[in-house]
Design an enzyme around this catalytic site. Structure first.
Site, PDB file in Angstrom:
ATOM      1  N   HIS A   1      25.178  85.789 -93.852  1.00  0.00           N
ATOM      2  CA  HIS A   1      26.392  86.536 -93.492  1.00  0.00           C
ATOM      3  C   HIS A   1      27.641  85.662 -93.718  1.00  0.00           C
ATOM      4  CE1 HIS A   1      27.860  90.029 -90.733  1.00  0.00           C
ATOM      5  NE2 HIS A   1      28.800  89.689 -91.585  1.00  0.00           N
TER       6      HIS A   1
ATOM      7  N   ARG B   1      26.545  95.750 -93.601  1.00  0.00           N
ATOM      8  CA  ARG B   1      25.733  95.434 -92.434  1.00  0.00           C
ATOM      9  C   ARG B   1      24.278  95.741 -92.765  1.00  0.00           C
ATOM     10  NH1 ARG B   1      29.534  93.028 -90.980  1.00  0.00           N
ATOM     11  NH2 ARG B   1      30.634  93.116 -88.979  1.00  0.00           N
TER      12      ARG B   1
ATOM     13  N   GLU C   1      19.977  89.575 -87.290  1.00  0.00           N
ATOM     14  CA  GLU C   1      20.621  88.306 -87.636  1.00  0.00           C
ATOM     15  C   GLU C   1      20.655  87.400 -86.418  1.00  0.00           C
ATOM     16  OE1 GLU C   1      24.423  89.021 -89.519  1.00  0.00           O
ATOM     17  OE2 GLU C   1      23.505  90.238 -91.080  1.00  0.00           O
TER      18      GLU C   1
HETATM   19  C1  DGY Z   1      33.357  91.116 -90.459  1.00  0.00           C
HETATM   20  O1  DGY Z   1      34.502  90.712 -90.222  1.00  0.00           O
HETATM   21  O2  DGY Z   1      32.941  92.199 -90.064  1.00  0.00           O
HETATM   22  C2  DGY Z   1      32.468  90.170 -91.161  1.00  0.00           C
HETATM   23  O3  DGY Z   1      31.313  90.768 -91.578  1.00  0.00           O
HETATM   24  C3  DGY Z   1      32.179  89.062 -90.189  1.00  0.00           C
HETATM   25  O4  DGY Z   1      31.653  87.987 -90.867  1.00  0.00           O
END
Ligand code: DGY
Length: 327
Positions: free
Chosen positions: A284, A236, A265
């Protein structure tokens, strides 16, 4: 018929299935708060299924009938779990199904960054390939190097597997707890964060976003990395201090970065990191394959349905919300 909000990434076929049992309203957008339609749906919804909706106290105040929020993601930093639990609203996620998909993406980003694939793709398409490729465009090897994986959850393990068996890499890892089987099967070495940062050619960040991991990689951590290190963030954006990363890149403290995630984002087009040639930036994409969208949507729908039936969903995050309400 109970009412359900489907939000962003829920595959169409799963939405169609849900429509047989619930009154489903679908929203494609990131922003909800200025949308009267969304607020109206929220007032009546028993369930929400989707990706990255920020479920805050404020949102919950608009949703008096809500019983469950089913995230179509493994990460759940978009959910205020405490606020949900206080109101006995269940929260679920989709672990497991996306593990290999995300590990593939992280490996792709690592290879792309090390071998400068996007940059050289642009170079060719812009008609600049006029002579033998010069040293200035060369990349760096991935095989036989040392990878340091920060966060040895199931995705971290899948990255360790690829690193060890596919690329003969030396695997270091840092995690809250030691994982003996990872050490045995992938010959991985547990080490402190500082040791990992100092010894790795590829530093791969795979921790969840929590208050403890916020900006865990910042100025001091970049200073500890090798000058030749490539930093990969597949977790993240909030886990990294982006300003410190920018400084580390422009001051040649590290070689390059491959980023699948950003603090904000969709990323602001003015984010200075996007201007750097030694940054690979992606929107992402970790879990974003067609096959995986379906698998995650199906699992999220199962969680939602179980919750709305008053049963404990298989991937409940806040079990207290279920027990308080149902036992
Ligand atoms: C998650 O599943 O947390 C991924 O990062 C979503 O794309």
């Amino acid at each position: 018929m109970k009412k359900v909000i489907a939000y962003t990434r829920v595959s169409k076929s799963v939405r169609e299935q849900l429509k047989k049992k619930y009154e489903v309203t679908y929203f494609e957008n990131y922003e909800y708060i200025n949308d009267p339609e969304f607020l109206k749906a929220l007032k009546e919804a028993s369930g929400i299924i989707g990706l990255e909706l920020k479920v805050t106290e404020e949102l919950l105040n608009y949703a008096p009938n809500l019983e469950i929020v089913s995230n179509v993601s493994v990460g759940y930093d978009n959910l205020d779990i405490n606020a949900m639990t206080k109101r006995n609203i269940m929260a679920t996620n989709t672990p497991g199904v996306l593990t290999n998909t995300v590990a593939d993406a992280v490996f792709g980003i690592m290879l792309a960054t090390a071998r400068r694939i996007p940059e050289l793709n642009t170079f060719v398409k812009n008609g600049n390939w006029k002579e033998y490729l010069q040293l200035e465009h060369f990349g760096t090897d991935v095989h036989n190097k040392t990878i340091g994986i920060i966060g040895m959850g199931s995705i971290g393990e899948a990255i360790a597997k690829r690193s060890h068996f596919g690329f003969d890499m030396n695997v270091l890892y840092h995690n809250r707890s030691r994982k003996e089987h990872v050490e045995k099967v992938y010959n991985a070495t547990y080490c402190s964060l500082n040791e990992l940062l100092e010894q790795s050619d590829f530093v791969c960040l795979m921790v969840p976003s929590t208050p403890e991991t916020e900006r865990m990689i910042g100025e001091n951590e970049f200073k500890r990395m090798k000058q030749s290190a490539i930093f990969i963030n597949g977790s993240r954006g909030k886990n990294v201090d982006e300003k410190a990363l920018y400084q580390a890149l422009i001051n040649n403290e590290i070689l390059a970065a491959g980023l699948d995630v950003f603090e904000k984002e969709p990323v602001n087009p003015d984010n200075p990191l996007l201007k750097l040639d030694n940054v690979i930036a992606l929107p992402h994409i970790g879990a974003a394959t067609r096959e995986n969208e379906l698998a995650m949507s199906m699992l999220a729908a199962k969680n939602l349905e179980m919750g709305l039936l008053g049963k404990c969903p298989p991937n409940i995050i806040n079990r207290e919300a279920y027990y308080d309400d149902h036992n």
